[in-house]
Scaffold this motif. Structure first.
Motif, PDB file in Angstrom:
ATOM      1  N   GLU A  58       0.854  -1.188   0.000  1.00 44.98           N
ATOM      2  CA  GLU A  58       0.000   0.000   0.000  1.00 44.98           C
ATOM      3  C   GLU A  58       0.885   1.232   0.000  1.00 44.98           C
ATOM      4  N   LYS A  60      -3.978   7.692   9.260  1.00 49.49           N
ATOM      5  CA  LYS A  60      -3.997   6.573   8.313  1.00 49.49           C
ATOM      6  C   LYS A  60      -4.049   5.229   9.048  1.00 49.49           C
ATOM      7  N   ARG A 120      -7.117   2.668   8.619  1.00 52.95           N
ATOM      8  CA  ARG A 120      -6.832   1.335   8.068  1.00 52.95           C
ATOM      9  C   ARG A 120      -7.118   0.207   9.058  1.00 52.95           C
TER      10      ARG A 120
END
Length: 155
Positions: free
Chosen positions: A109, A140, A144
């Protein structure tokens, strides 16, 4: 939001600013059930003092972090194929991770995180830039993997 992987590798250009922050925050937020490491495309810098300072504000200890490159990581026995997920925090590290993982079924990613090095003229301005990068990483991680686990083990 997804389940925590068994292992995560964070990577950036030098393993001195963003990837150590991500490694430290991941361990703080989610404990040690997930194996977490970090690496850089190159390793010719020590851990950045501003990174240490802004992470210390969140009780994340980085001062003992030893920077390492992808090549050193493999020499020390941490093969990329052993990770479930690689998260690249810079374009150069994304390219290198994709190059190194092209023969593995491995998820890579890319999280575009601000590079705070060289930003700001004063100490406070520099710290503000590093805090911004830290906070981007934090957001993030939560996006996630979900909210931090209250019972996460402390180092």
């Amino acid at each position: 939001m997804q389940d925590l992987p068994g292992s995560v590798l964070f990577c950036c250009d030098y393993n001195a600013v963003r990837s150590p922050m991500a490694e430290g925050l991941m361990k703080k937020y989610y404990g040690f059930d997930t194996y977490v490491q970090s690496a850089g495309v190159k390793n010719d810098l020590e851990i950045d003092g501003f990174s240490i300072a802004v992470c210390q504000e969140m009780d994340v200890e980085l001062s003992r972090h030893k920077s390492r490159s992808f090549d050193e990581m493999e020499q020390w026995g941490d093969d990329l194929s052993g990770f479930d997920l690689v998260i690249a925090l810079s374009p150069a590290s994304q390219r290198r991770a994709l190059e190194l993982t092209r023969f593995f079924h491995l998820e890579v990613e890319y999280w575009p995180i601000l590079d705070p090095t060289g930003l700001g003229e004063t100490r406070e301005a520099k710290l503000a830039s590093y805090r911004q990068a830290r906070d981007q990483i934090s957001a993030k991680l939560i996006e996630r993997f979900g909210p931090p686990v209250p019972s996460a083990a402390k180092p």
